[in-house]
Design a protein around this motif. Structure first.
Motif, mmCIF file in Angstrom:
data_model
loop_
_atom_site.group_PDB
_atom_site.id
_atom_site.type_symbol
_atom_site.label_atom_id
_atom_site.label_comp_id
_atom_site.label_asym_id
_atom_site.label_seq_id
_atom_site.Cartn_x
_atom_site.Cartn_y
_atom_site.Cartn_z
ATOM 1 N N ASN A 1 2.081 -4.930 10.020
ATOM 2 C CA ASN A 1 2.376 -3.495 9.941
ATOM 3 C C ASN A 1 3.757 -3.144 10.486
ATOM 4 O OD1 ASN A 1 1.958 -3.851 12.657
ATOM 5 N ND2 ASN A 1 0.154 -2.531 12.804
ATOM 6 N N ALA B 1 5.356 -0.015 8.982
ATOM 7 C CA ALA B 1 4.641 1.262 9.078
ATOM 8 C C ALA B 1 5.259 2.152 10.149
ATOM 9 C CB ALA B 1 3.171 1.016 9.390
ATOM 10 N N TRP C 1 6.579 -0.717 -0.252
ATOM 11 C CA TRP C 1 5.519 -1.063 0.701
ATOM 12 C C TRP C 1 6.083 -1.028 2.119
ATOM 13 C CZ3 TRP C 1 0.331 -2.527 0.351
ATOM 14 C CH2 TRP C 1 -0.215 -3.099 1.507
ATOM 15 N N PRO C 2 5.445 -0.403 3.086
ATOM 16 C CA PRO C 2 4.149 0.264 3.041
ATOM 17 C C PRO C 2 4.242 1.789 3.086
ATOM 18 C CG PRO C 2 4.659 -0.270 5.297
ATOM 19 C CD PRO C 2 5.871 -0.642 4.485
ATOM 20 N N TYR D 1 -0.035 2.605 -0.280
ATOM 21 C CA TYR D 1 -1.006 2.567 0.812
ATOM 22 C C TYR D 1 -2.196 1.693 0.426
ATOM 23 C CZ TYR D 1 1.520 6.836 2.234
ATOM 24 O OH TYR D 1 2.484 7.754 2.584
ATOM 25 N N GLN D 2 -2.727 0.978 1.404
ATOM 26 C CA GLN D 2 -3.865 0.109 1.127
ATOM 27 C C GLN D 2 -5.155 0.573 1.800
ATOM 28 O OE1 GLN D 2 -5.283 -2.380 3.522
ATOM 29 N NE2 GLN D 2 -4.171 -1.391 5.184
ATOM 30 N N CYS E 1 -6.097 4.961 6.920
ATOM 31 C CA CYS E 1 -4.863 4.695 7.662
ATOM 32 C C CYS E 1 -3.724 5.598 7.206
ATOM 33 C CB CYS E 1 -4.459 3.231 7.492
ATOM 34 S SG CYS E 1 -5.725 2.048 7.994
ATOM 35 N N ASP E 2 -3.620 5.810 5.902
ATOM 36 C CA ASP E 2 -2.505 6.583 5.346
ATOM 37 C C ASP E 2 -2.999 7.469 4.205
ATOM 38 O OD1 ASP E 2 -0.083 5.356 6.766
ATOM 39 O OD2 ASP E 2 -1.058 3.579 5.934
ATOM 40 N N GLY E 3 -2.246 8.520 3.938
ATOM 41 C CA GLY E 3 -2.571 9.400 2.827
ATOM 42 C C GLY E 3 -2.693 10.858 3.219
ATOM 43 N N PHE F 1 1.968 9.082 -3.422
ATOM 44 C CA PHE F 1 1.786 7.692 -3.011
ATOM 45 C C PHE F 1 0.929 6.979 -4.044
ATOM 46 C CE2 PHE F 1 -1.770 9.887 -0.912
ATOM 47 C CZ PHE F 1 -2.855 9.078 -1.231
ATOM 48 N N PHE G 1 -2.016 3.992 -4.380
ATOM 49 C CA PHE G 1 -2.984 3.186 -3.632
ATOM 50 C C PHE G 1 -3.107 1.807 -4.274
ATOM 51 C CE2 PHE G 1 -7.126 1.300 -3.049
ATOM 52 C CZ PHE G 1 -7.330 1.410 -1.683
ATOM 53 N N LYS H 1 -4.540 -2.308 -2.837
ATOM 54 C CA LYS H 1 -4.873 -3.253 -1.767
ATOM 55 C C LYS H 1 -4.604 -4.664 -2.271
ATOM 56 C CE LYS H 1 -8.477 -4.560 1.523
ATOM 57 N NZ LYS H 1 -7.587 -4.359 2.680
#
Length: 405
Positions: free
Chosen positions: A81, A84, A171-172, A176-177, A181-183, A306, A308, A310
């Motif tokens: 991370n 991030a 990324w990142p 977002y994965q 955590c994010d969004g 964003f 998405f 993973k």
């Protein structure tokens, strides 16, 4: 005045008392753990060698420090991370930079004299013996060796990016994965899902979650209006969806369409960091950057707050782990070390796993929890081994002392 028989009796009792006291001292001195040769040997080794100083490794060291077990935490300062801006869903540390969380963690373990943080890369781990016990020797990039009774693998993992132009450049901060955590910060903007390498049934659930995030937190609405930009979800399949005859995939596709999600089957030519107006940004670090533009094969550009996706992951230091003989498992999410509950043991006795490297569900809080459980496993193993030695020595010395008295 005492008679001679009484004095003789008192002398006999006194002599017996001193004989018993002498016998007890001899017994205790022979049984003392400080006399065990294993004690001196064990004091030269760490109770655990922790490979990795992320949330899992640091929390494992913290747990061991609390119960006065020695640990060395090794770190090469490379973290998944790193890019991030902030960690989320971490109680009391929400929206704090991951690097600051690690810095505070290092300060925490420094409060305990039996834990140490070492900046180096461990390149080799081999089994060894520590007295009558099994243990491990680790060697770093400079040839320095360290001995430990156990090993905790907290190496973390790395994402395997798809071969898609512009993916790494977004990324990142724009890709977002994990919605937890994010969004949230860009929930008011259009969103996309990258169905690469193929469309998975779980993606319609992810899309539904992203749609729900688009509503005001205090007044979520249902059903959602997909005509609203914030509710707009585009699923990019980068070509036709294979296996649509599979009932689970067909049902997921129908559910996504029922919720108003749009499928985009055209091939993706490039991903470009973008401003909110959809214009190209200099980079994802640019202050004006607030999303990503998906450039399709015909030149059409779709702006998103964003995307998405993973990507699969593989363990950091995978070669090191494989040479140690630790088993791994493959899943749709990638490759992870096989973890044995509850303490994160592995198929190799004395080797534990903690954090992202041992689970497909990766998070800061999950890593912390696994680190704490690994610490409990190490402490339990050390106590069990020491108690076994103490009991065996005690029985042997009792038999010898009784026989010679």
């Amino acid at each position: 005045m005492a008679t001679w028989p009484q004095i003789d009796f008192l002398c006999m009792i006194t002599a017996s008392f001193f004989k018993l006291q002498t016998f007890s001292r001899r017994l205790l001195s022979r049984f003392s753990l400080s006399k065990f040769p294993e004690r001196a040997i064990m004091e030269k080794a760490y109770d655990s060698l922790i490979i990795g100083a992320g949330p899992a490794g640091l929390n494992a060291a913290l747990g061991l420090g609390r119960v006065h077990r020695s640990a060395a935490v090794f770190s090469n300062n490379k973290f998944r991370n790193d890019g991030a801006h902030a960690a989320h869903t971490v109680l009391s540390r929400d929206h704090v930079k991951p690097s600051l969380i690690r810095e505070e963690g290092i300060k925490d373990i420094a409060k305990y004299n039996n834990t140490t943080h070492i900046h180096t890369t461990i390149t080799k781990i081999e089994k060894t013996t520590i007295g009558d016990l099994s243990g491990f020797t680790a060697e770093d990039e400079n040839g320095q060796t360290y001995t430990g009774r156990t090993v905790i693998l907290a190496t973390g993992s790395q994402d395997v990016f798809p071969d898609l132009p512009g993916y790494a450049a977004n990324w990142p901060l724009n890709i977002y994965q994990c919605p937890f955590c994010d969004g949230h910060e860009r929930a008011h903007l259009p969103k996309g899902i990258l169905a690469i390498p193929t469309f998975q049934p779980m993606l319609e659930s992810v899309g539904s979650m992203l749609q729900h995030m688009s509503s005001p937190a205090h007044a979520p609405s249902f059903p959602l209006d997909p005509s609203q930009p914030a509710h707009s979800i585009t699923i990019f399949t980068n070509g036709a969806i294979p296996n649509t005859s599979d009932p689970s995939i067909a049902n997921a596709v129908d559910t996504a369409r029922a919720l108003g999600m749009r499928f985009e089957h055209r091939k993706i030519a490039q991903l470009v960091p973008a401003t909110r107006e959809g214009a190209p940004a200099r980079s994802q670090e640019d202050e004006a950057c607030e999303g990503v533009s998906v450039v399709l094969e015909d030149g059409t550009s779709v702006y998103l707050g964003f995307l998405f996706h993973k990507p699969p992951t593989v363990p950091n230091a995978r070669g090191l782990i494989e040479k140690l003989g630790v088993e791994m498992a493959e899943s749709p999410f990638g490759v992870d070390v096989k973890r044995v509950e509850p303490f994160g043991g592995t198929n190799v006795a004395g080797v534990y796993v903690a954090g992202d490297v041992g689970t497909p569900l990766k998070s800061v809080t999950g890593a912390m929890f696994h680190g704490g459980m690994a610490a409990a496993g190490v402490a339990h193993q050390c106590i069990t081994e020491e108690n076994k030695i103490a009991l065996a020595r005690w029985k042997a010395r009792v038999e010898t002392t009784v026989a010679s008295s």
